[in-house]
Design a protein around this motif. Sequence first.
Motif, PDB file in Angstrom:
ATOM      1  N   SER A  50     -19.475  31.108   7.690  1.00  0.00           N
ATOM      2  CA  SER A  50     -19.161  31.029   9.122  1.00  0.00           C
ATOM      3  C   SER A  50     -17.876  30.263   9.399  1.00  0.00           C
ATOM      4  CB  SER A  50     -20.310  30.354   9.875  1.00  0.00           C
ATOM      5  OG  SER A  50     -21.502  31.055   9.706  1.00  0.00           O
ATOM      6  N   VAL A  51     -17.628  29.211   8.641  1.00  0.00           N
ATOM      7  CA  VAL A  51     -16.485  28.351   8.958  1.00  0.00           C
ATOM      8  C   VAL A  51     -15.164  28.889   8.404  1.00  0.00           C
ATOM      9  CG1 VAL A  51     -16.511  26.750   7.002  1.00  0.00           C
ATOM     10  CG2 VAL A  51     -15.909  25.916   9.256  1.00  0.00           C
ATOM     11  N   ILE A  52     -15.189  29.724   7.409  1.00  0.00           N
ATOM     12  CA  ILE A  52     -13.950  30.261   6.825  1.00  0.00           C
ATOM     13  C   ILE A  52     -13.137  31.048   7.865  1.00  0.00           C
ATOM     14  CG2 ILE A  52     -13.040  31.943   5.160  1.00  0.00           C
ATOM     15  CD1 ILE A  52     -13.627  29.348   3.819  1.00  0.00           C
ATOM     16  N   PRO A  53     -13.722  32.012   8.601  1.00  0.00           N
ATOM     17  CA  PRO A  53     -12.905  32.720   9.593  1.00  0.00           C
ATOM     18  C   PRO A  53     -12.418  31.817  10.736  1.00  0.00           C
ATOM     19  CG  PRO A  53     -14.981  33.861   9.244  1.00  0.00           C
ATOM     20  CD  PRO A  53     -15.046  32.587   8.488  1.00  0.00           C
ATOM     21  N   ALA A 116     -24.268  22.521  12.843  1.00  0.00           N
ATOM     22  CA  ALA A 116     -23.802  21.176  12.493  1.00  0.00           C
ATOM     23  C   ALA A 116     -22.869  21.222  11.288  1.00  0.00           C
ATOM     24  CB  ALA A 116     -24.997  20.272  12.209  1.00  0.00           C
ATOM     25  N   TYR A 117     -23.212  22.008  10.287  1.00  0.00           N
ATOM     26  CA  TYR A 117     -22.382  22.119   9.088  1.00  0.00           C
ATOM     27  C   TYR A 117     -21.027  22.753   9.402  1.00  0.00           C
ATOM     28  CZ  TYR A 117     -26.147  20.783   5.885  1.00  0.00           C
ATOM     29  OH  TYR A 117     -27.107  20.099   5.197  1.00  0.00           O
ATOM     30  N   HIS A 180     -24.042  18.256  -0.620  1.00  0.00           N
ATOM     31  CA  HIS A 180     -24.192  16.807  -0.733  1.00  0.00           C
ATOM     32  C   HIS A 180     -24.315  16.125   0.623  1.00  0.00           C
ATOM     33  CE1 HIS A 180     -22.487  17.751  -4.694  1.00  0.00           C
ATOM     34  NE2 HIS A 180     -23.203  16.724  -5.091  1.00  0.00           N
ATOM     35  N   GLU A 181     -24.206  16.879   1.694  1.00  0.00           N
ATOM     36  CA  GLU A 181     -24.244  16.307   3.039  1.00  0.00           C
ATOM     37  C   GLU A 181     -25.641  15.780   3.359  1.00  0.00           C
ATOM     38  OE1 GLU A 181     -23.606  14.712   6.357  1.00  0.00           O
ATOM     39  OE2 GLU A 181     -21.917  15.568   5.272  1.00  0.00           O
ATOM     40  N   PHE A 182     -25.696  14.533   3.794  1.00  0.00           N
ATOM     41  CA  PHE A 182     -26.988  13.935   4.113  1.00  0.00           C
ATOM     42  C   PHE A 182     -27.029  13.399   5.533  1.00  0.00           C
ATOM     43  CE2 PHE A 182     -30.022  10.383   4.078  1.00  0.00           C
ATOM     44  CZ  PHE A 182     -31.160  11.106   3.754  1.00  0.00           C
ATOM     45  N   GLY A 183     -25.920  12.814   6.010  1.00  0.00           N
ATOM     46  CA  GLY A 183     -25.895  12.167   7.315  1.00  0.00           C
ATOM     47  C   GLY A 183     -26.214  13.096   8.461  1.00  0.00           C
ATOM     48  N   VAL A 184     -25.542  14.241   8.483  1.00  0.00           N
ATOM     49  CA  VAL A 184     -25.787  15.193   9.558  1.00  0.00           C
ATOM     50  C   VAL A 184     -27.129  15.898   9.381  1.00  0.00           C
ATOM     51  CG1 VAL A 184     -24.934  17.339  10.611  1.00  0.00           C
ATOM     52  CG2 VAL A 184     -23.348  15.530  10.020  1.00  0.00           C
ATOM     53  N   SER A 185     -27.497  16.172   8.152  1.00  0.00           N
ATOM     54  CA  SER A 185     -28.767  16.857   7.890  1.00  0.00           C
ATOM     55  C   SER A 185     -29.966  16.006   8.298  1.00  0.00           C
ATOM     56  CB  SER A 185     -28.896  17.195   6.406  1.00  0.00           C
ATOM     57  OG  SER A 185     -27.811  17.963   5.997  1.00  0.00           O
TER      58      SER A 185
END
Length: 186
Positions: A50-53, A116-117, A180-185
């Motif tokens: 989703s974030v690439i485009p 969020a990601y 590795h994302e933990f804070g937002v998750s």
Amino acid sequence: VGFVAFSPFWSGTIDFDVLTTAHFEYVLTDEKVAQSIVTTLVVAILGVVSVIPIGMLVALGIYNRDRLWRPLPSILDTLANLPLTVPAALLGFGFLFAFAHPAVGIYRTRASLILAYVTIMIPYSVRYQLATLVALGRQTVEASQVSGAHPLRTFFQIILPLSRAGIASSAAIMFVLLTHEFGVSL
């Protein structure tokens, strides 16, 4: 660390005869662990896809600053880097409060994690893809335009194929960061 992972317990001595995979079997047979691994992989992949485009569009806007309304590239650059200014845990709480509102209705869904990601990965996507566009240079785009190619044709047949290595490396780095994302998750 690897030796301790295969040891039944850590005694301070190295003994190759007692190594076991029982810990891994126990963890991997737990349904909640397997479900969390699948969720992490699915959400990270969908977030990167989703974030690439979005990152490419913003990077093109910043790169082509001489062709756009003068303040727009600066606004795009500022908005793209805004998630880096907020600590991940604070950003996570913001998403929690926003998504938990009954009008939004995506609390505790994969869609909330993906949104969020995407938000926290926009700066990385924009920076890596902007670097790719700068490395390509304006000569290739100008040559395409001089040859009479439409801007969309130039994008899909010139820019995109030449920047696929930069896009792939951007996607790989973002995937690693998201797993590795933990804070937002949290």
